[in-house]
Design a protein around this motif. Structure first.
Motif: not given
Length: 260
Positions: A93-111, A145-150
């Motif tokens: 809710p703080a971002n207004g959106v959700t999305v699913a990504i591969p588990k190995e990705w690094v994710a940042l909730d910038l809130t 939200i920012w996410a990356s497959d390192t």
């Protein structure tokens, strides 16, 4: 350009194209904005907030009613999409959106997440990390939200990690067809090659899907963007890579997008 600076530029440009298209303040030339140091050239961006659309009040805080001609659907939250096996859901809710990504990705909730710690976890260090922190400030300002497959950076000859950014922008309602037209125009102003534009169904809503390629500093960035209109805002998810064969993954991620 030094190798370090080249890596930062190519890593972040795919993330920031979405911001340039989605927020009129994202690509100016002033202090704290996205400039040619990260993007190939400053861009004005798709302005969803400049004027109210049908059924939307111009007064801040006023309630908006869906336009009969709008394809945005209801502004109420909808059930989250099932999370595919091997994926995890990010956002809220703080971002207004959700999305699913591969588990190995690094994710940042910038809130809420510590930007320094998150970027270090993504594998960036030294001057590279500092420039990334400055460049991602626009996403912070948009509760993104920012996410990356390192791991993907190791397989990229450019050191470019496959990545995602997502945020929502309040503003005027426009139809999915208009979103497609305006987004295509803005991408072409950035000298991007638009490969495909079409309307898709995401959950209970019509959305715009745009596939493009964007060459910067000798790197061909392949991007897929989803624009999901809601009653009083549009949620924008951008996926970027320099590696072939990612479209099926990007489309699978796109199906899990839900405004909240």
């Amino acid at each position: 350009m030094s190798e370090r600076h080249h890596v930062v530029t190519t890593t972040l440009v795919g993330t920031l194209v979405g911001l340039c298209l989605g927020a009129s303040t994202a690509c100016g030339g002033g202090s704290g904005t996205v400039t040619g140091a990260v993007l190939a050239a400053p861009a004005r961006g798709l302005d969803l907030a400049r004027s109210p659309g049908p059924g939307q009040s111009a007064e801040p805080g006023a309630s908006a009613t869906p336009s009969p001609g709008s394809s945005s659907g209801s502004g109420s939250p909808e059930s989250a999409a099932p999370v595919p096996e091997g994926f995890k859901r990010i956002g809220g809710p703080a971002n207004g959106v959700t999305v699913a990504i591969p588990k190995e990705w690094v994710a940042l909730d910038l809130t809420k997440d510590d930007l320094d710690k998150g970027l270090k976890n993504s594998g960036l260090t030294g001057p590279t990390l500092e420039q990334a922190k400055k460049s991602l400030q626009t996403l912070v300002d948009n509760n993104g939200i920012w996410a990356s497959d390192t791991g993907s950076a190791k397989g990229s000859r450019n050191g470019f990690p496959t990545n995602l950014n997502a945020f929502c922008q309040a503003g005027r309602q426009i139809s999915t067809e208009q979103l497609l037209r305006e987004t295509r125009s803005q991408l072409e102003q950035l000298n991007a090659k638009v490969v495909e534009t079409r309307k898709v169904r995401i959950g209970s809503r019509d959305a715009a899907r745009i596939v493009y390629s964007f060459r910067t500093n000798g790197v061909d960035v392949r991007g897929t963007q989803y624009y999901v209109p809601v009653a009083d805002r549009t949620c924008i998810v951008t996926l970027s890579t320099d590696t072939e064969g990612k479209q099926e993954l990007f489309d699978r991620i796109g199906e899990t997008i839900r405004p909240v």
